[in-house]
Design a protein around this motif. Structure first.
Motif, PDB file in Angstrom:
ATOM      1  N   THR A 242       4.674  60.930  89.179  1.00 42.46           N
ATOM      2  CA  THR A 242       6.038  61.026  88.862  1.00 42.46           C
ATOM      3  C   THR A 242       6.140  62.424  89.142  1.00 42.46           C
ATOM      4  O   THR A 242       5.185  63.312  88.853  1.00 42.46           O
ATOM      5  N   ILE A 243       7.426  62.808  89.633  1.00 41.94           N
ATOM      6  CA  ILE A 243       7.693  64.211  90.094  1.00 41.94           C
ATOM      7  C   ILE A 243       9.040  64.563  89.205  1.00 41.94           C
ATOM      8  O   ILE A 243      10.083  63.487  89.212  1.00 41.94           O
ATOM      9  N   ASP A 244       9.230  65.674  88.912  1.00 40.41           N
ATOM     10  CA  ASP A 244      10.652  66.109  88.237  1.00 40.41           C
ATOM     11  C   ASP A 244      11.336  66.882  89.163  1.00 40.41           C
ATOM     12  O   ASP A 244      10.716  67.733  89.610  1.00 40.41           O
ATOM     13  N   ILE A 245      12.715  66.754  89.411  1.00 46.58           N
ATOM     14  CA  ILE A 245      13.362  67.627  90.184  1.00 46.58           C
ATOM     15  C   ILE A 245      14.603  68.265  89.551  1.00 46.58           C
ATOM     16  O   ILE A 245      15.238  67.470  88.976  1.00 46.58           O
ATOM     17  N   SER A 246      14.604  69.700  89.584  1.00 51.00           N
ATOM     18  CA  SER A 246      15.773  70.191  88.833  1.00 51.00           C
ATOM     19  C   SER A 246      16.415  70.817  90.018  1.00 51.00           C
ATOM     20  O   SER A 246      16.087  71.594  90.710  1.00 51.00           O
TER      21      SER A 246
ATOM     22  N   ASP B   8      12.457  71.953  99.802  1.00 46.10           N
ATOM     23  CA  ASP B   8      13.044  72.861 100.825  1.00 46.10           C
ATOM     24  C   ASP B   8      14.534  72.795 100.518  1.00 46.10           C
ATOM     25  O   ASP B   8      15.282  73.692 101.451  1.00 46.10           O
ATOM     26  N   LEU B   9      15.144  71.997  99.584  1.00 44.46           N
ATOM     27  CA  LEU B   9      16.655  72.119  99.281  1.00 44.46           C
ATOM     28  C   LEU B   9      17.058  73.429  98.830  1.00 44.46           C
ATOM     29  O   LEU B   9      16.103  73.975  97.904  1.00 44.46           O
ATOM     30  N   GLU B  10      18.169  73.687  98.643  1.00 44.36           N
ATOM     31  CA  GLU B  10      18.951  74.575  98.065  1.00 44.36           C
ATOM     32  C   GLU B  10      18.671  74.696  96.559  1.00 44.36           C
ATOM     33  O   GLU B  10      18.863  73.839  95.991  1.00 44.36           O
ATOM     34  N   LEU B  11      18.255  75.844  95.768  1.00 42.41           N
ATOM     35  CA  LEU B  11      18.078  75.821  94.353  1.00 42.41           C
ATOM     36  C   LEU B  11      17.465  74.622  93.864  1.00 42.41           C
ATOM     37  O   LEU B  11      17.966  74.138  92.679  1.00 42.41           O
ATOM     38  N   THR B  12      16.421  74.360  94.263  1.00 36.93           N
ATOM     39  CA  THR B  12      15.795  72.982  93.855  1.00 36.93           C
ATOM     40  C   THR B  12      14.358  73.315  93.616  1.00 36.93           C
ATOM     41  O   THR B  12      13.601  74.053  94.339  1.00 36.93           O
ATOM     42  N   THR B  13      14.022  72.852  92.381  1.00 40.14           N
ATOM     43  CA  THR B  13      12.581  72.962  91.760  1.00 40.14           C
ATOM     44  C   THR B  13      12.064  71.683  91.556  1.00 40.14           C
ATOM     45  O   THR B  13      12.687  70.862  91.143  1.00 40.14           O
TER      46      THR B  13
ATOM     47  N   GLN C 269       8.796  75.028  94.604  1.00 42.93           N
ATOM     48  CA  GLN C 269      10.186  75.511  94.408  1.00 42.93           C
ATOM     49  C   GLN C 269      10.896  76.330  95.584  1.00 42.93           C
ATOM     50  O   GLN C 269      10.417  76.648  96.279  1.00 42.93           O
ATOM     51  N   SER C 270      12.224  76.115  95.593  1.00 41.37           N
ATOM     52  CA  SER C 270      12.959  76.647  96.497  1.00 41.37           C
ATOM     53  C   SER C 270      14.180  77.224  96.130  1.00 41.37           C
ATOM     54  O   SER C 270      14.845  76.615  95.419  1.00 41.37           O
ATOM     55  N   TYR C 271      14.500  78.401  96.538  1.00 40.45           N
ATOM     56  CA  TYR C 271      15.825  79.037  96.151  1.00 40.45           C
ATOM     57  C   TYR C 271      16.490  79.664  97.228  1.00 40.45           C
ATOM     58  O   TYR C 271      17.127  80.517  97.381  1.00 40.45           O
ATOM     59  N   GLY C 272      16.350  79.138  98.163  1.00 34.97           N
ATOM     60  CA  GLY C 272      16.832  79.540  99.490  1.00 34.97           C
ATOM     61  C   GLY C 272      18.207  79.354  99.770  1.00 34.97           C
ATOM     62  O   GLY C 272      18.939  78.282  99.294  1.00 34.97           O
TER      63      GLY C 272
END
Length: 240
Positions: free
Chosen positions: A39-43, A127-132, A198-201
């Motif tokens: 299981t993975i959690d995506i924020s 790699d998505l925007e503002l996604t952890t 995490q990605s904040y690109g």
């Protein structure tokens, strides 16, 4: 004269007798097996100078993340959306406060059974925007055959242990009196780890073809399955 009331059958002795002694043992089994699911959690986050722009960005990014996860088909067993929030960021303005920006966030959980797809999906999501991305957390399914096998091994150990006790007294097992399950679930629950990606690109430039990130090589964490039973048997009179 009245007829005598029929005599009731004597209740069985709770702890055995010299003629039918009892032996009580515990059987235990512990298996190390490969996990079946992860299981993975995506924020997913968004920020805007007004509430509507924050909501629009959050909706778009959430849809992009969901579409990416669903593109993996049967490798994804479960996909659920958790908490959702949009909060104003306040700042001091003179003697009062004003809204500086709005922050939005939505949390999604995905359960996968293909660990090769899992490594690729985690890096693409990160790699998505503002996604952890947090995880993975490895586990067995509740109806995994490993649980049944652990229970069978625990029962076999209980019988073997009781037979050895009886044999030490020159006796044999006669009958099973009681078999009590002490639980046959995972002894060690899967551990929640901190975010590993995490990605904040920002968004890629229009017309640019960004290369897909390399798949993350994940090593599944083996799971411990533990079963215990209490068993009571009667045995033949010992040779003392």
């Amino acid at each position: 004269m009245t007829a005598d009331a029929p005599a009731h059958a004597a209740a069985p002795a709770p702890f055995g007798t010299p003629e039918t002694p009892r032996v009580a043992v515990r059987g235990e089994a512990r298996l190390e097996v490969d996990p079946e699911i992860a299981t993975i959690d995506i924020s997913i986050g968004a920020r805007g100078t007004d509430r509507r722009s924050a909501l629009d960005d959050l909706t778009r990014r959430n849809n992009d993340a969901l579409a990416l996860i669903k593109s993996y088909g049967d490798a994804v067993e479960k996909l659920t959306t958790g908490s959702f929030s949009v909060n104003p960021e306040l700042t001091r303005h003179g003697r009062g406060e004003r809204v500086r920006a709005y922050h939005g966030r939505v949390n999604v959980s995905a359960q996968l059974n293909d660990f090769t797809a899992l490594g690729e999906l985690t890096t693409r999501l990160a790699d998505l925007e503002l996604t952890t991305v947090n995880g993975p957390w490895w586990a067995l399914r509740p109806d995994s055959p490993a649980h049944a096998e652990a229970r069978r091994q625990a029962v076999r150990e209980a019988v073997q242990r009781a037979r050895e006790y009886a044999g030490a007294l020159g006796a044999d097992l006669a009958a099973l009196v009681e078999l009590a399950d002490l639980g046959a679930e995972n002894a060690v629950p899967f551990t929640r780890a901190p975010a590993f990606a995490q990605s904040y690109g920002g968004a890629p430039a229009p017309g640019s073809a960004a290369a897909a990130p390399p798949a993350l090589d994940l090593e599944p964490q083996r799971q411990t399955v533990h079963a215990q039973v209490n068993a009571r048997f009667t045995m033949t009179p010992p040779v003392l």
